[in-house]
Enzyme design. Structure first.
Site, PDB file in Angstrom:
ATOM      1  N   ASP A  37     104.663  -7.320  15.288  1.00 45.93           N
ATOM      2  CA  ASP A  37     103.328  -7.936  15.323  1.00 45.93           C
ATOM      3  C   ASP A  37     103.330  -9.035  16.384  1.00 45.93           C
ATOM      4  OD1 ASP A  37     100.871  -7.907  12.983  1.00 45.93           O
ATOM      5  OD2 ASP A  37     100.896  -9.646  14.339  1.00 45.93           O
ATOM      6  N   ASP A  57     103.964  -7.568  21.490  1.00 43.17           N
ATOM      7  CA  ASP A  57     102.571  -7.318  21.863  1.00 43.17           C
ATOM      8  C   ASP A  57     102.466  -5.822  22.133  1.00 43.17           C
ATOM      9  OD1 ASP A  57     100.136  -6.924  23.047  1.00 43.17           O
ATOM     10  OD2 ASP A  57     100.247  -8.688  24.357  1.00 43.17           O
ATOM     11  N   ASN A  84      99.831   1.157  14.306  1.00 44.12           N
ATOM     12  CA  ASN A  84      98.707   0.643  13.503  1.00 44.12           C
ATOM     13  C   ASN A  84      97.986  -0.545  14.134  1.00 44.12           C
ATOM     14  OD1 ASN A  84      97.350  -0.258  10.788  1.00 44.12           O
ATOM     15  ND2 ASN A  84      98.669  -1.993  11.367  1.00 44.12           N
ATOM     16  N   TYR A 147      84.868   0.034  20.821  1.00 40.94           N
ATOM     17  CA  TYR A 147      86.021   0.211  19.921  1.00 40.94           C
ATOM     18  C   TYR A 147      86.216   1.688  19.591  1.00 40.94           C
ATOM     19  CZ  TYR A 147      88.217  -0.029  15.198  1.00 40.94           C
ATOM     20  OH  TYR A 147      88.987   0.149  14.074  1.00 40.94           O
ATOM     21  N   LYS A 151      89.343   4.563  19.699  1.00 40.75           N
ATOM     22  CA  LYS A 151      89.874   5.157  18.463  1.00 40.75           C
ATOM     23  C   LYS A 151      89.793   6.687  18.530  1.00 40.75           C
ATOM     24  CE  LYS A 151      91.423   1.717  16.178  1.00 40.75           C
ATOM     25  NZ  LYS A 151      92.766   1.699  15.586  1.00 40.75           N
ATOM     26  N   THR A 182      90.148  -5.643   4.532  1.00 42.46           N
ATOM     27  CA  THR A 182      91.219  -6.387   5.219  1.00 42.46           C
ATOM     28  C   THR A 182      90.570  -7.557   5.958  1.00 42.46           C
ATOM     29  OG1 THR A 182      90.977  -5.245   7.336  1.00 42.46           O
ATOM     30  CG2 THR A 182      92.417  -4.200   5.723  1.00 42.46           C
TER      31      THR A 182
HETATM   32  N1  LIG Z   1      89.923  -2.460   8.029  1.00 41.63           N
HETATM   33  C1  LIG Z   1      89.129  -1.439   8.336  1.00 41.63           C
HETATM   34  O1  LIG Z   1      88.039  -1.257   7.749  1.00 41.63           O
HETATM   35  C2  LIG Z   1      89.547  -0.453   9.394  1.00 41.63           C
HETATM   36  C3  LIG Z   1      88.738   0.659   9.584  1.00 41.63           C
HETATM   37  C4  LIG Z   1      89.100   1.599  10.537  1.00 41.63           C
HETATM   38  C5  LIG Z   1      90.264   1.438  11.275  1.00 41.63           C
HETATM   39  N2  LIG Z   1      91.044   0.325  11.080  1.00 41.63           N
HETATM   40  C6  LIG Z   1      92.262   0.206  11.884  1.00 41.63           C
HETATM   41  O2  LIG Z   1      93.356  -0.084  11.055  1.00 41.63           O
HETATM   42  C7  LIG Z   1      94.329  -0.847  11.777  1.00 41.63           C
HETATM   43  C8  LIG Z   1      94.699  -2.091  10.986  1.00 41.63           C
HETATM   44  O3  LIG Z   1      93.535  -2.880  10.821  1.00 41.63           O
HETATM   45  P1  LIG Z   1      93.392  -4.034   9.716  1.00 41.63           P
HETATM   46  O4  LIG Z   1      92.057  -3.872   9.126  1.00 41.63           O
HETATM   47  O5  LIG Z   1      94.593  -4.075   8.849  1.00 41.63           O
HETATM   48  O6  LIG Z   1      93.327  -5.312  10.682  1.00 41.63           O
HETATM   49  P2  LIG Z   1      93.964  -6.784  10.568  1.00 41.63           P
HETATM   50  O7  LIG Z   1      93.248  -7.576  11.594  1.00 41.63           O
HETATM   51  O8  LIG Z   1      93.946  -7.237   9.167  1.00 41.63           O
HETATM   52  O9  LIG Z   1      95.465  -6.545  11.025  1.00 41.63           O
HETATM   53  C9  LIG Z   1      95.779  -6.167  12.355  1.00 41.63           C
HETATM   54  C10 LIG Z   1      97.188  -6.624  12.685  1.00 41.63           C
HETATM   55  O10 LIG Z   1      97.450  -6.201  14.034  1.00 41.63           O
HETATM   56  C11 LIG Z   1      98.072  -7.288  14.715  1.00 41.63           C
HETATM   57  N3  LIG Z   1      97.836  -7.182  16.152  1.00 41.63           N
HETATM   58  C12 LIG Z   1      96.669  -7.377  16.844  1.00 41.63           C
HETATM   59  N4  LIG Z   1      96.872  -7.228  18.150  1.00 41.63           N
HETATM   60  C13 LIG Z   1      98.194  -6.915  18.299  1.00 41.63           C
HETATM   61  C14 LIG Z   1      99.011  -6.639  19.418  1.00 41.63           C
HETATM   62  N5  LIG Z   1      98.541  -6.671  20.674  1.00 41.63           N
HETATM   63  N6  LIG Z   1     100.318  -6.348  19.203  1.00 41.63           N
HETATM   64  C15 LIG Z   1     100.831  -6.345  17.962  1.00 41.63           C
HETATM   65  N7  LIG Z   1     100.117  -6.606  16.867  1.00 41.63           N
HETATM   66  C16 LIG Z   1      98.792  -6.890  17.036  1.00 41.63           C
HETATM   67  C17 LIG Z   1      97.414  -8.540  14.131  1.00 41.63           C
HETATM   68  O11 LIG Z   1      98.186  -9.700  14.378  1.00 41.63           O
HETATM   69  C18 LIG Z   1      97.337  -8.164  12.661  1.00 41.63           C
HETATM   70  O12 LIG Z   1      98.517  -8.510  11.972  1.00 41.63           O
HETATM   71  C19 LIG Z   1      93.695  -1.146  13.134  1.00 41.63           C
HETATM   72  O13 LIG Z   1      94.156  -0.233  14.097  1.00 41.63           O
HETATM   73  C20 LIG Z   1      92.213  -0.936  12.886  1.00 41.63           C
HETATM   74  O14 LIG Z   1      91.505  -0.596  14.051  1.00 41.63           O
HETATM   75  C21 LIG Z   1      90.705  -0.622  10.162  1.00 41.63           C
END
Ligand SMILES: NC(=O)c1ccc[n+]([C@@H]2O[C@H](COP(=O)([O-])OP(=O)(O)OC[C@H]3O[C@@H](n4cnc5c(N)ncnc54)[C@H](O)[C@@H]3O)[C@@H](O)[C@H]2O)c1
Length: 254
Positions: A37, A57, A84, A147, A151, A182
């Protein structure tokens, strides 16, 4: 079942939300889990969950490469890669710009592409790669164009990778979440987000990170041994059609 003993896994973006649930679940199933992360705070949390942490990153190919090198150096192998890490903030296409669009592209496309490439290069005895896409890749979503386009690219990468790495016994699949509770989903308008999920998902509610992690766990395990190149929607049925709640609201019986 869903046993992951003696497997080594990387979870990018494991410091929050869905990534945390995935990391904790894979760890409970017996895997050595390395969380990658961008945030320093994740180091202490990872230790608490019995996981390792390598600050990464995931939008920078050279950092993903050194992450994979470090994991193989320590554990001797890599079996599971969960791509992820993600970022999100919605706005209309009329307000889109190349700075933000490039950030999405760097993390969701270049990051996932590199994650697949570098992980697969080190999976000497087969493996499983799971990429996290989104329901916004499957259907149009108001204000999520920039976005969603990236995706959708993750689904494309998943399918090509499944073909290219099949002979090496590496399965590549994709999970597309609907709305999951989240920090990312709830950061702007939590009431509106929850109301949308209650209305549009046939199951009538928002999803939890654990429900998402369960699907990832299955795809990463040998129980999914004949599944590759697939997209599994974990969205409470949102993508399959109009919910009863929405129909009732539209015709005025609610
Ligand atoms: N929560 C939703 O409703 C939802 C819906 C569809 C897709 N997603 C996808 O699920 C995945 C997780 O999302 P989430 O809701 O848990 O988000 P979140 O923001 O709670 O967690 C995302 C994590 O990714 C880390 N991160 C961000 N940029 C980064 C980078 N450049 N390198 C390494 N780490 C990085 C952040 O520090 C964080 O810990 C994402 O890919 C998101 O697009 C989420």
């Amino acid at each position: 079942m869903f046993e992951l003993k003696e497997k080594t896994a990387i979870v990018t973006g494991g410091g929050s939300g869905i990534g945390t649930a995935i990391a904790q679940r894979l760890r409970k199933a017996g895997a050595n889990v390395v969380i990658a992360d961008i945030t320093d705070e994740t180091a202490d949390k990872a230790k608490e969950w019995g996981c390792e942490f390598i600050k990464t990153d995931a939008s920078r190919p050279e950092e993903i490469k050194s992450l994979c090198d470090a994991v193989v150096k320590k554990h001797g192998k890599l079996d599971i890669m969960i791509n992820n890490a993600g970022i999100a903030s919605g706005r209309p296409l009329s307000e889109s710009d190349e700075v933000q669009s490039e950030k999405y592209w760097r993390l969701h496309i270049l990051g996932v592409q590199t994650g697949i490439k570098e992980a697969a290069a080190r999976m000497t005895d087969g493996g499983a790669i799971v990429n996290i896409s989104s329901i916004t890749a499957i259907q149009g979503f108001l204000n999520w164009g920039e976005y969603a386009a990236t995706k959708a690219g993750i689904i494309s990468l998943t399918r090509t990778a499944a073909i290219e790495y099949g002979k090496a016994k590496i399965r590549v699949n994709c999970i597309a979440p609907g709305i999951i509770e989240t920090p990312m989903a709830m950061k702007e308008a939590p009431d509106m987000v929850a109301r949308n999920a209650n209305l549009f998902a046939p199951l009538g509610r928002i999803g939890t990170p654990d429900e998402l992690a369960a699907a990832v766990h299955f795809m990463a395990s040998d129980d999914a041994s004949y599944i590759t190149g697939q997209v599994l929607l974990v969205d409470g049925g949102w993508s399959v059609g109009t919910s009863v709640q929405a129909i009732e609201l539209a015709i005025g019986t609610m």
